[in-house]
Design a protein around this motif. Structure first.
Motif, PDB file in Angstrom:
ATOM      1  N   TYR A  83       5.473   5.991  -1.249  1.00 15.70           N
ATOM      2  CA  TYR A  83       5.032   4.903  -0.365  1.00 15.70           C
ATOM      3  C   TYR A  83       4.905   5.339   1.090  1.00 15.70           C
ATOM      4  CZ  TYR A  83       4.874   0.482   2.075  1.00 15.70           C
ATOM      5  OH  TYR A  83       4.499  -0.543   2.902  1.00 15.70           O
ATOM      6  N   THR A  86       1.392   6.366   2.080  1.00 18.23           N
ATOM      7  CA  THR A  86       0.262   5.540   1.615  1.00 18.23           C
ATOM      8  C   THR A  86      -0.841   5.500   2.668  1.00 18.23           C
ATOM      9  OG1 THR A  86       1.871   4.107   0.579  1.00 18.23           O
ATOM     10  CG2 THR A  86      -0.369   3.270   0.687  1.00 18.23           C
ATOM     11  N   SER A 292      -6.815   4.520  -7.041  1.00 16.68           N
ATOM     12  CA  SER A 292      -6.490   5.945  -7.026  1.00 16.68           C
ATOM     13  C   SER A 292      -7.537   6.767  -7.775  1.00 16.68           C
ATOM     14  CB  SER A 292      -5.086   6.125  -7.594  1.00 16.68           C
ATOM     15  OG  SER A 292      -5.012   7.007  -8.616  1.00 16.68           O
ATOM     16  N   VAL A 319       0.106   3.548  -5.993  1.00 16.22           N
ATOM     17  CA  VAL A 319       0.499   4.086  -4.671  1.00 16.22           C
ATOM     18  C   VAL A 319       1.194   5.416  -4.904  1.00 16.22           C
ATOM     19  CG1 VAL A 319       2.246   3.715  -2.867  1.00 16.22           C
ATOM     20  CG2 VAL A 319       0.705   1.830  -3.545  1.00 16.22           C
ATOM     21  N   ALA A 320       0.895   6.537  -4.208  1.00 17.36           N
ATOM     22  CA  ALA A 320       0.045   6.611  -3.067  1.00 17.36           C
ATOM     23  C   ALA A 320      -1.275   7.321  -3.358  1.00 17.36           C
ATOM     24  CB  ALA A 320       0.754   7.357  -1.962  1.00 17.36           C
ATOM     25  N   TYR A 323      -4.472   3.697  -2.205  1.00 14.33           N
ATOM     26  CA  TYR A 323      -4.026   3.490  -0.818  1.00 14.33           C
ATOM     27  C   TYR A 323      -3.575   2.063  -0.531  1.00 14.33           C
ATOM     28  CZ  TYR A 323      -8.853   1.830  -0.289  1.00 14.33           C
ATOM     29  OH  TYR A 323     -10.039   1.174  -0.451  1.00 14.33           O
ATOM     30  N   SER A 324      -3.530   1.210  -1.553  1.00 12.73           N
ATOM     31  CA  SER A 324      -3.118  -0.166  -1.294  1.00 12.73           C
ATOM     32  C   SER A 324      -2.036  -0.616  -2.268  1.00 12.73           C
ATOM     33  CB  SER A 324      -4.316  -1.111  -1.441  1.00 12.73           C
ATOM     34  OG  SER A 324      -3.856  -2.448  -1.396  1.00 12.73           O
ATOM     35  N   PRO A 325      -0.959  -1.230  -1.740  1.00 14.42           N
ATOM     36  CA  PRO A 325       0.078  -1.753  -2.642  1.00 14.42           C
ATOM     37  C   PRO A 325      -0.238  -3.155  -3.149  1.00 14.42           C
ATOM     38  CG  PRO A 325       0.790  -1.976  -0.371  1.00 14.42           C
ATOM     39  CD  PRO A 325      -0.585  -1.369  -0.323  1.00 14.42           C
TER      40      PRO A 325
END
Ligand code: GUN
Length: 425
Positions: A83, A86, A292, A319-320, A323-325
């Motif tokens: 994380y 990220t 991803s 992640v990572a 690029y978005s959680p």
């Protein structure tokens, strides 16, 4: 339902619109509903329902569609240990990316203070982004993996946490274990008999003997198993050379008893139809991680083909590498990938946003074999929900007269809006 049958069991009652998926309907909208923990009842006349249950209703909602409840989303593939970086380091293909960015950072989790800082942040961040359930990868460190489970408990998130197991092919010498260390540490985890433990095994990072050990431990303890498969073409070629006696990448996991109905394999972009058949036969699931897959240029999973093979399918942020959680992002990227496939081949049947909604909720619960507890509002399951308000002042979407109820508002939410988790009750 007879009120007298349930009053003793009802702790909380919610009134309003409930949106969920069932095996029959990708999106079912239950309007005018009163939902109590332990029961759900539908009526056209919300006023009389409210009178009936009024004394128990402690969460009054305006009867409009702009506030609705939906099942908590399930992120079935996220590396908590990645994380901290990220949104950076997306300039290399998978195998170089792992050796350059991932393994050096993951080696730092020996330090519990470092782990505590990042793991606290990732759990808090993901809770704000939709998933009430997350299937995490940690690192090879047992103590830090247990800490991640504790933090998820503390912040009210249901978590499955996988300790990474690897004994081969790491460019960072201190970031791997010997097979015996790996077995001992995994045995340690067996003492914690709960669902927070998954065995993790990435074929290019594990020797055949380690994979066999892990298969045995997972089956003996009925553990969930998570890993990745056929993410990029270079990796598929590498697996062929590492396991020459296996017919395919899928065969590697099959031969080591790692494909069960509690297995979730991420990516699967380059699986053949024959391999998908094995997934269906074993009841193993695929976690689609579109952000991803595109960000590190791995490939594009043909979700329609996977669904046609009746393989369990769910979504992950990854992640990572992703690029978005946010699970809303995972849904949007799923639509984008599907549309890209349609641009390439007009015969391809594009996914609808309703289907993607189901993958993010019910699909995730089925993949993790938690569908007896979460995933939709069927009577008897936990109340695991998000309360969504699409008309907060200065909110990120605009609604227009005549819009909604039903699909347009839900669609705008999935495409634009932030989510508000149900507060602790
Ligand atoms: N394959 C093996 N490890 C990883 C990882 O950490 N991220 C992704 N995206 N793929 C992997």
């Amino acid at each position: 339902m007879n009120r007298n049958d349930t009053t003793a069991r009802v702790a909380h009652v919610f009134r309003g619109t409930f949106v969920h998926s069932t095996p029959r309907a990708a999106v079912g909208i239950l309007q005018n509903c009163v939902l109590g923990i332990a029961f759900i009842e539908k009526d056209q006349d919300v006023v009389s329902l409210s009178k009936l249950w009024g004394e128990y209703i402690n969460q009054y909602e305006l009867y409009i569609f702009y506030i609705f409840f939906m099942p908590g989303m399930v992120d079935t593939h996220i590396h908590a240990s990645q994380y901290s970086y990220t949104g950076t380091a997306l300039d290399l293909p998978l195998l170089e990316w792992l050796n350059t960015y991932t393994f050096p950072v993951e080696a730092k989790y020996k330090d519990l203070e470092f782990a505590n800082n990042v793991y606290t942040k990732v759990v808090r961040r993901t809770v704000k982004n939709g998933p009430t359930t997350a299937c995490y990868f940690a690192t090879i460190h047992t103590d830090a993996s247990l800490l991640l489970g504790e933090l998820a408990d503390k912040f009210g998130q249901r978590a499955l946490v996988g300790k990474v197991c690897m004994d081969s092919n790491s460019a960072v010498p201190q970031y791997k274990e010997s097979p015996s260390e790996c077995k001992e540490e995994t045995d340690q985890l067996c003492k914690y008999e709960n669902k927070n433990i998954l065995s993790d095994c990435f074929a290019p990072s594990c020797s055949s003997s380690l994979l066999s050990e892990l298969g045995e431990i997972a089956n003996k303890n009925k553990f969930h198993i998570q890993s990745r498969i056929s993410e990029n073409e270079e990796e598929v070629e590498l697996v062929k050379t590492l396991f020459p006696s296996c017919k395919s990448y899928t065969d590697v996991y099959l031969m080591h008893n790692l494909l069960t109905d509690r297995t979730v394999m991420a990516h699967g972009c380059h699986l053949t139809d024959e391999e998908l058949e094995i997934f269906r036969e074993t009841g193993s699931a695929i976690s689609h991680c579109p952000n991803s897959n595109i960000s590190v240029c791995s490939g594009m999973l043909n979700v329609r083909n996977v669904l046609n093979h009746r393989v369990k399918l769910c979504l992950g942020t990854d992640v990572a590498g992703g690029y978005s959680p946010s699970m809303l992002d995972a849904m949007r990227r799923t639509l984008d990938t599907s549309k890209t496939l349609t641009i390439q081949d007009p015969q391809h049947k594009t996914l609808s946003f309703e289907e993607v909604f189901r993958l993010a909720t019910l699909g995730g619960s089925e993949a993790l074999s938690l569908d007896d507890q979460i995933g939709n509002f069927v009577v008897g399951k936990d109340f695991d929900a998000l309360r969504v308000n699409v008309c907060v002042p200065d909110g990120p979407i605009d609604l227009f007269p005549g819009e909604g109820p039903k699909i347009p508002v839900l669609s705008k939410f999935l495409i634009y809006l932030r989510v508000v988790p149900v507060p602790d009750t």
